[in-house]
Scaffold this active site. Sequence first.
Site, PDB file in Angstrom:
ATOM      1  N   LYS A 114       0.814  -1.215   0.000  1.00  0.00           N
ATOM      2  CA  LYS A 114       0.000   0.000   0.000  1.00  0.00           C
ATOM      3  C   LYS A 114       0.846   1.264   0.000  1.00  0.00           C
ATOM      4  CE  LYS A 114      -4.452  -1.432   1.801  1.00  0.00           C
ATOM      5  NZ  LYS A 114      -5.552  -1.106   2.711  1.00  0.00           N
ATOM      6  N   LYS A 206      -5.013  -9.884  -7.036  1.00  0.00           N
ATOM      7  CA  LYS A 206      -6.168 -10.033  -6.167  1.00  0.00           C
ATOM      8  C   LYS A 206      -7.313  -9.133  -6.635  1.00  0.00           C
ATOM      9  CE  LYS A 206      -5.888  -8.126  -2.120  1.00  0.00           C
ATOM     10  NZ  LYS A 206      -5.560  -7.694  -0.756  1.00  0.00           N
ATOM     11  N   LYS A 209     -10.760  -3.473  -4.208  1.00  0.00           N
ATOM     12  CA  LYS A 209     -11.618  -2.291  -4.263  1.00  0.00           C
ATOM     13  C   LYS A 209     -10.976  -1.186  -5.080  1.00  0.00           C
ATOM     14  CE  LYS A 209     -13.696  -2.914   0.320  1.00  0.00           C
ATOM     15  NZ  LYS A 209     -13.507  -2.688   1.761  1.00  0.00           N
TER      16      LYS A 209
END
Length: 345
Positions: A114, A206, A209
Amino acid sequence: MAAKELVFSGVQPTGNLHLGNYLGAIVNFVRLQHTHTCIYCVVDMHAITVWQDPAELTRNIREVTAAFIAAGIDPKKHVVFNQSQVAEHAELAWVFNCVARLGWLNRMTQFKEKAGKDRENASVGLYAYPNLMAADILVYRATHVPVGEDQKQHLELARDIAQKFNNDFSDSIRAHGLAEKFFPLPEPLITGPATRVMSLRDGSKKMSKSDPSDYSRINLTDDADAIAQKIRKAKTDPEPLPGEEKGLAGRPEAENLVGIYAALSGRTKADVLREFGGGQFSQFKATLVDLAVDKLGPIGAEMKKLTQDAAYVDAVLADGADRARVIAAETMNAVKDIVGFIRKR
Ligand code: AMP
Ligand code: TRP
């Protein structure tokens, strides 16, 4: 006697709830209601570790709550609330900031992903996030945590924190007449055929969102047309489906679609392949579209209805928070005694 079993889990209100959240986590939340007492939390304090537009955050908190209820979580029998309404999460997280070691957090792969290349510019909250997650679980002394595969490392950290706290304060825990294992070591429940749902565009990524392509994921609020289009366009390979699970090796897109089918129908991958093995993807996809629309359509419709009734959703969260706070306060009082803080009695 073993500690009483209690289930806790959380989902971030960061928009675009998708099939991965549903199959990796929410389906299991629903199932566990029959065997356990469950606490399900909309983790809004985790969400702000990355900038969130305030009005959108408010909307997303209600949307995740609506998804929980629409999927079949009963907020009367169990507890549903948003994290920021129970201050004890933040209080215990601070204590855990002082228990966890820098070296432990430095190993967290989610932070590395992230934060990306510009790590200097990541928030301190994003770095300390796993300590808050440990506090979420342990402030209820929860024993079982249903999550998707990507949360495994964070659960291991929560166990390490629980263990170190129990060890570091063992004398004080005993002196206060408390159980030696004050914090249980929470167990991850990573179950089902879809613990890691992959992007529909790229079987090595993956489903997420934040993927810029909406075609990479099926959102819980997608209508039948969108679901059908996304599944029809999903990446596959030119071979027919294998008849056995080992034939999925090296074919991530095929494996993903079969896993999704299995999870949505409550069957195993092997069972699904017995039926579809040897067939073409076009035919399999058409059946998958029907199944997905059948399972997800009613959830999306109910979510839309619920999100229009903000007063109802907010009342559910307030009631859940009131009940959560009772348990959390009891743990936090004991933690204050254990650590040596003075509190009003
Ligand atoms: P988050 O949206 O990051 O708060 O995740 C909520 C829950 O969904 C967590 O238990 C995650 O592990 C799970 N989850 C998120 N993405 C996926 C995915 N692609 N496949 C399976 N589970 C997922
Ligand atoms: N970190 C989790 C995620 O990104 C969300 C989460 C926060 C959580 N606190 C939790 C999950 C406690 C389980 C238990 O998906």
